[in-house]
Design a protein around this motif. Structure first.
Motif, PDB file in Angstrom:
ATOM      1  N   ARG A  41       0.772  -1.240   0.000  1.00  0.00           N
ATOM      2  CA  ARG A  41       0.000   0.000   0.000  1.00  0.00           C
ATOM      3  C   ARG A  41       0.810   1.302   0.000  1.00  0.00           C
ATOM      4  N   CYS A  42       2.050   1.243   0.402  1.00  0.00           N
ATOM      5  CA  CYS A  42       2.793   2.489   0.620  1.00  0.00           C
ATOM      6  C   CYS A  42       4.054   2.586  -0.220  1.00  0.00           C
ATOM      7  N   MET A  43       4.647   1.448  -0.514  1.00  0.00           N
ATOM      8  CA  MET A  43       5.968   1.439  -1.134  1.00  0.00           C
ATOM      9  C   MET A  43       5.988   2.126  -2.490  1.00  0.00           C
ATOM     10  N   VAL A  44       4.865   2.008  -3.225  1.00  0.00           N
ATOM     11  CA  VAL A  44       4.798   2.601  -4.563  1.00  0.00           C
ATOM     12  C   VAL A  44       5.166   4.094  -4.509  1.00  0.00           C
ATOM     13  N   CYS A  45       4.804   4.758  -3.454  1.00  0.00           N
ATOM     14  CA  CYS A  45       5.127   6.186  -3.332  1.00  0.00           C
ATOM     15  C   CYS A  45       6.341   6.428  -2.426  1.00  0.00           C
ATOM     16  N   HIS A  46       6.355   5.784  -1.280  1.00  0.00           N
ATOM     17  CA  HIS A  46       7.407   6.104  -0.296  1.00  0.00           C
ATOM     18  C   HIS A  46       8.690   5.305  -0.520  1.00  0.00           C
ATOM     19  N   GLN A  47       8.651   4.367  -1.477  1.00  0.00           N
ATOM     20  CA  GLN A  47       9.832   3.602  -1.906  1.00  0.00           C
ATOM     21  C   GLN A  47      10.310   2.577  -0.856  1.00  0.00           C
ATOM     22  N   ALA A  62      13.798   8.837   8.637  1.00  0.00           N
ATOM     23  CA  ALA A  62      14.353  10.013   9.315  1.00  0.00           C
ATOM     24  C   ALA A  62      13.375  11.191   9.383  1.00  0.00           C
ATOM     25  N   SER A  63      12.086  10.934   9.135  1.00  0.00           N
ATOM     26  CA  SER A  63      11.088  12.007   9.265  1.00  0.00           C
ATOM     27  C   SER A  63      10.825  12.302  10.739  1.00  0.00           C
ATOM     28  N   SER A  64      10.766  13.592  11.071  1.00  0.00           N
ATOM     29  CA  SER A  64      10.533  13.938  12.478  1.00  0.00           C
ATOM     30  C   SER A  64       9.108  13.578  12.894  1.00  0.00           C
ATOM     31  N   ASN A  83      -3.303  15.768   1.733  1.00  0.00           N
ATOM     32  CA  ASN A  83      -3.126  16.549   0.509  1.00  0.00           C
ATOM     33  C   ASN A  83      -3.044  18.023   0.875  1.00  0.00           C
ATOM     34  N   ASP A  84      -2.286  18.303   1.915  1.00  0.00           N
ATOM     35  CA  ASP A  84      -2.229  19.669   2.434  1.00  0.00           C
ATOM     36  C   ASP A  84      -1.065  20.449   1.849  1.00  0.00           C
ATOM     37  N   ARG A  85      -0.176  19.724   1.131  1.00  0.00           N
ATOM     38  CA  ARG A  85       1.036  20.375   0.625  1.00  0.00           C
ATOM     39  C   ARG A  85       1.718  21.144   1.741  1.00  0.00           C
ATOM     40  N   ILE A  86       1.771  20.537   2.902  1.00  0.00           N
ATOM     41  CA  ILE A  86       2.404  21.185   4.048  1.00  0.00           C
ATOM     42  C   ILE A  86       3.921  21.058   3.942  1.00  0.00           C
ATOM     43  N   GLU A  87       4.612  21.916   4.671  1.00  0.00           N
ATOM     44  CA  GLU A  87       6.065  21.813   4.700  1.00  0.00           C
ATOM     45  C   GLU A  87       6.434  20.661   5.634  1.00  0.00           C
ATOM     46  N   ILE A  88       7.181  19.701   5.103  1.00  0.00           N
ATOM     47  CA  ILE A  88       7.588  18.548   5.909  1.00  0.00           C
ATOM     48  C   ILE A  88       9.103  18.554   6.014  1.00  0.00           C
ATOM     49  N   ASP A  89       9.601  18.768   7.204  1.00  0.00           N
ATOM     50  CA  ASP A  89      11.049  18.836   7.425  1.00  0.00           C
ATOM     51  C   ASP A  89      11.731  19.715   6.357  1.00  0.00           C
ATOM     52  N   ALA A  94       4.438  17.430  -3.944  1.00  0.00           N
ATOM     53  CA  ALA A  94       3.335  17.784  -4.828  1.00  0.00           C
ATOM     54  C   ALA A  94       2.255  16.712  -4.926  1.00  0.00           C
ATOM     55  N   ASN A  95       2.599  15.462  -4.637  1.00  0.00           N
ATOM     56  CA  ASN A  95       1.629  14.385  -4.770  1.00  0.00           C
ATOM     57  C   ASN A  95       0.602  14.427  -3.634  1.00  0.00           C
ATOM     58  N   ALA A  96      -0.497  13.720  -3.825  1.00  0.00           N
ATOM     59  CA  ALA A  96      -1.489  13.589  -2.764  1.00  0.00           C
ATOM     60  C   ALA A  96      -1.431  12.162  -2.228  1.00  0.00           C
ATOM     61  N   MET A  97      -1.521  12.044  -0.921  1.00  0.00           N
ATOM     62  CA  MET A  97      -1.544  10.699  -0.336  1.00  0.00           C
ATOM     63  C   MET A  97      -3.002  10.276  -0.175  1.00  0.00           C
ATOM     64  N   PRO A  98      -3.377   9.128  -0.764  1.00  0.00           N
ATOM     65  CA  PRO A  98      -4.777   8.689  -0.653  1.00  0.00           C
ATOM     66  C   PRO A  98      -5.083   8.163   0.752  1.00  0.00           C
TER      67      PRO A  98
HETATM   68  C1  HEC Z   1       0.070   7.970  -3.968  1.00  0.00           C
HETATM   69  C2  HEC Z   1       1.276   8.071  -3.171  1.00  0.00           C
HETATM   70  C3  HEC Z   1       1.240   7.702  -1.692  1.00  0.00           C
HETATM   71  C4  HEC Z   1       0.844   6.517  -1.103  1.00  0.00           C
HETATM   72  C5  HEC Z   1       0.284   5.268  -1.772  1.00  0.00           C
HETATM   73  C6  HEC Z   1       1.085   6.679   0.317  1.00  0.00           C
HETATM   74  N1  HEC Z   1       1.596   7.917   0.582  1.00  0.00           N
HETATM   75 FE1  HEC Z   1       2.180   8.666   2.382  1.00  0.00          FE
HETATM   76  N2  HEC Z   1       2.520  10.482   1.565  1.00  0.00           N
HETATM   77  C7  HEC Z   1       2.448  10.780   0.216  1.00  0.00           C
HETATM   78  C8  HEC Z   1       2.658  12.202   0.012  1.00  0.00           C
HETATM   79  C9  HEC Z   1       2.628  12.932  -1.316  1.00  0.00           C
HETATM   80  C10 HEC Z   1       2.850  12.772   1.279  1.00  0.00           C
HETATM   81  C11 HEC Z   1       3.021  14.265   1.614  1.00  0.00           C
HETATM   82  C12 HEC Z   1       1.646  14.937   1.414  1.00  0.00           C
HETATM   83  C13 HEC Z   1       1.638  16.425   1.556  1.00  0.00           C
HETATM   84  O1  HEC Z   1       2.672  17.056   1.545  1.00  0.00           O
HETATM   85  O2  HEC Z   1       0.517  16.980   1.671  1.00  0.00           O
HETATM   86  C14 HEC Z   1       2.798  11.646   2.234  1.00  0.00           C
HETATM   87  C15 HEC Z   1       2.991  11.754   3.598  1.00  0.00           C
HETATM   88  C16 HEC Z   1       3.036  10.698   4.485  1.00  0.00           C
HETATM   89  C17 HEC Z   1       3.363  10.799   5.881  1.00  0.00           C
HETATM   90  C18 HEC Z   1       3.772  12.073   6.622  1.00  0.00           C
HETATM   91  C19 HEC Z   1       5.289  12.182   6.542  1.00  0.00           C
HETATM   92  C20 HEC Z   1       5.852  13.312   7.361  1.00  0.00           C
HETATM   93  O3  HEC Z   1       7.085  13.315   7.540  1.00  0.00           O
HETATM   94  O4  HEC Z   1       5.103  14.164   7.847  1.00  0.00           O
HETATM   95  C21 HEC Z   1       3.271   9.542   6.405  1.00  0.00           C
HETATM   96  C22 HEC Z   1       3.523   9.135   7.851  1.00  0.00           C
HETATM   97  C23 HEC Z   1       2.892   8.659   5.325  1.00  0.00           C
HETATM   98  N3  HEC Z   1       2.751   9.388   4.179  1.00  0.00           N
HETATM   99  C24 HEC Z   1       2.706   7.290   5.473  1.00  0.00           C
HETATM  100  C25 HEC Z   1       2.154   6.479   4.486  1.00  0.00           C
HETATM  101  C26 HEC Z   1       1.801   5.098   4.696  1.00  0.00           C
HETATM  102  C27 HEC Z   1       2.014   4.328   5.984  1.00  0.00           C
HETATM  103  C28 HEC Z   1       1.242   4.650   3.534  1.00  0.00           C
HETATM  104  C29 HEC Z   1       0.664   3.289   3.252  1.00  0.00           C
HETATM  105  C30 HEC Z   1      -0.470   2.894   4.079  1.00  0.00           C
HETATM  106  C31 HEC Z   1       1.284   5.758   2.582  1.00  0.00           C
HETATM  107  N4  HEC Z   1       1.852   6.842   3.203  1.00  0.00           N
HETATM  108  C32 HEC Z   1       0.849   5.694   1.263  1.00  0.00           C
HETATM  109  C33 HEC Z   1       2.194   9.869  -0.798  1.00  0.00           C
HETATM  110  C34 HEC Z   1       1.715   8.580  -0.624  1.00  0.00           C
END
Ligand code: HEC
Length: 139
Positions: A41-47, A62-64, A83-89, A94-98
């Protein structure tokens, strides 16, 4: 008297150590389950290395926030997405997290425990009870 004291100390030490071991095993099991969810669920974006994608997807390594004590924030991100485009560290992404609101409370606890205890992250586990409490207050 002294002997009783020594026996007592040994008994308590054994109990404390056994409790710690059980706890470690529970955390390890949660991390293992969380890893599976992360891969799906997460790796596709967060690697795989948790490093995210520069300017697109925030890194988790290393995220605070990920390592921080504001657990409610973390649970909210999973349940509601982000999807707040907030400043993170110091960076913007630019992407939105679903939202992953289909995940059960235990699965959320597991995936968060995994990201807090993987790569260079070393933060405390997140429990089912904590997720339940926080999630019930989210609108
Ligand atoms: C479609 C891509 C995508 C997927 C899938 C995704 N994320 Fe994210 N995630 C993001 C993006 C983009 C942000 C930053 C959003 C913003 O700046 O508004 C983020 C932010 C976060 C943050 C906040 C990081 C911080 O340092 O504040 C956490 C925690 C996180 N994701 C965990 C997860 C987890 C756990 C999953 C799986 C369940 C997941 N994400 C799935 C794209 C994704």
């Amino acid at each position: 008297m002294q002997r009783i004291f020594i026996v007592l100390v040994v008994v308590i030490a054994t109990f404390v150590s056994a409790t710690a071991q059980t706890n470690n095993k529970l955390v390890a099991a949660s991390v293992a389950r969380g890893k599976t969810i992360y891969l799906q669920r997460c790796m596709v974006c967060h690697q795989a290395d948790g490093g995210g994608v520069p300017k697109l997807n925030a890194p988790l390594d290393a995220s605070s926030t990920v390592n921080g004590s504001d657990i409610s924030k973390l649970v909210k991100y999973i349940v509601k997405g982000l999807n707040d485009r907030i400043e993170i560290d110091g960076e913007f992404y630019a992407n939105a997290m679903p939202a992953a609101n289909d995940l059960k409370d235990q699965q959320i606890a597991d995936v968060l425990t995994f990201i807090r205890n993987n790569w260079s992250n070393k933060a405390g586990p997140i429990t089912l009870t904590q997720v339940k409490q926080i999630r019930s207050k989210l609108k």
